[in-house]
Design a protein around this motif. Structure first.
Motif: not given
Length: 191
Positions: A120-121, A137-141, A146-154, A172-182
């Protein structure tokens, strides 16, 4: 490396690696939401304390301090040899942020360490994977992270796919926090 465990009725283990500033309790709710009957093994980073606690030294100029990082991974692998659950149907490593980055270092050295990996992130910190495996392996971003840039994570996800073909990336539609959708997504794919 300190840790604690909680017994569950399933013959399945979730091994937790918290993010920076977290502790051995930080991811318990997420693990319980994903699989409430699993056994839990939760590790605590031994670098820093309180809000700076982590699994390896802070980055320097955006880069891993490789010597420290590799030493911390080797320390974990030595500990894991003694605490690894035996006679289990499934072992899942779940890490958030610094913990996810630490799991990536573990995968560099031990690509078959778990049956499933949840990152996660994670940040793309220049990992080198020489081996691979069929681990899932499951990766979420977060799309606004702004800490783990989603393009770099992809890009990291694409790199992992070359060595671990069962890699899945979810934005997912979020920042660096873990959201319920995740968590809902992980609950569905991990069943």
């Amino acid at each position: 490396m300190d840790y604690f465990s909680i017994d569950g009725p399933l013959n399945e283990w979730i091994v937790l690696f918290h993010g920076t500033g977290g502790n051995e309790f930080s991811l318990l709710q997420i693990a319980g939401d994903i699989e409430p009957n699993a056994n839990i093994l939760s590790l605590i980073g031994n670098v820093g304390s309180r809000e700076s606690r982590r699994f390896f030294s802070p980055l320097e100029n955006g880069k891993l301090i490789r010597t420290d990082f590799n030493e911390r991974v080797e320390e974990f692998l030595t500990t894991w040899h003694h605490i690894k659950p035996t006679n289990t149907e499934k072992i899942t490593f779940l890490g958030y942020s610094n913990g996810a980055n630490f799991i990536l270092g573990i995968l560099e050295k031990a690509p078959e360490i778990a049956d499933c990996i949840v990152l996660m992130h994670p940040a793309n910190l220049g990992y080198t994977f020489e081996g691979g495996s069929n681990v899932q392996i499951y990766i979420t971003a977060g799309s606004m992270d702004t800490l783990a840039i989603p393009g770099d994570t992809m890009k990291l996800s694409k790199q992992l796919e070359q060595h671990f073909p069962n890699t899945t990336f979810k934005l997912v539609d979020s920042g660096h926090e873990v959201r319920d959708i995740e968590i809902d997504y992980l609950r569905k794919v991990l069943k």
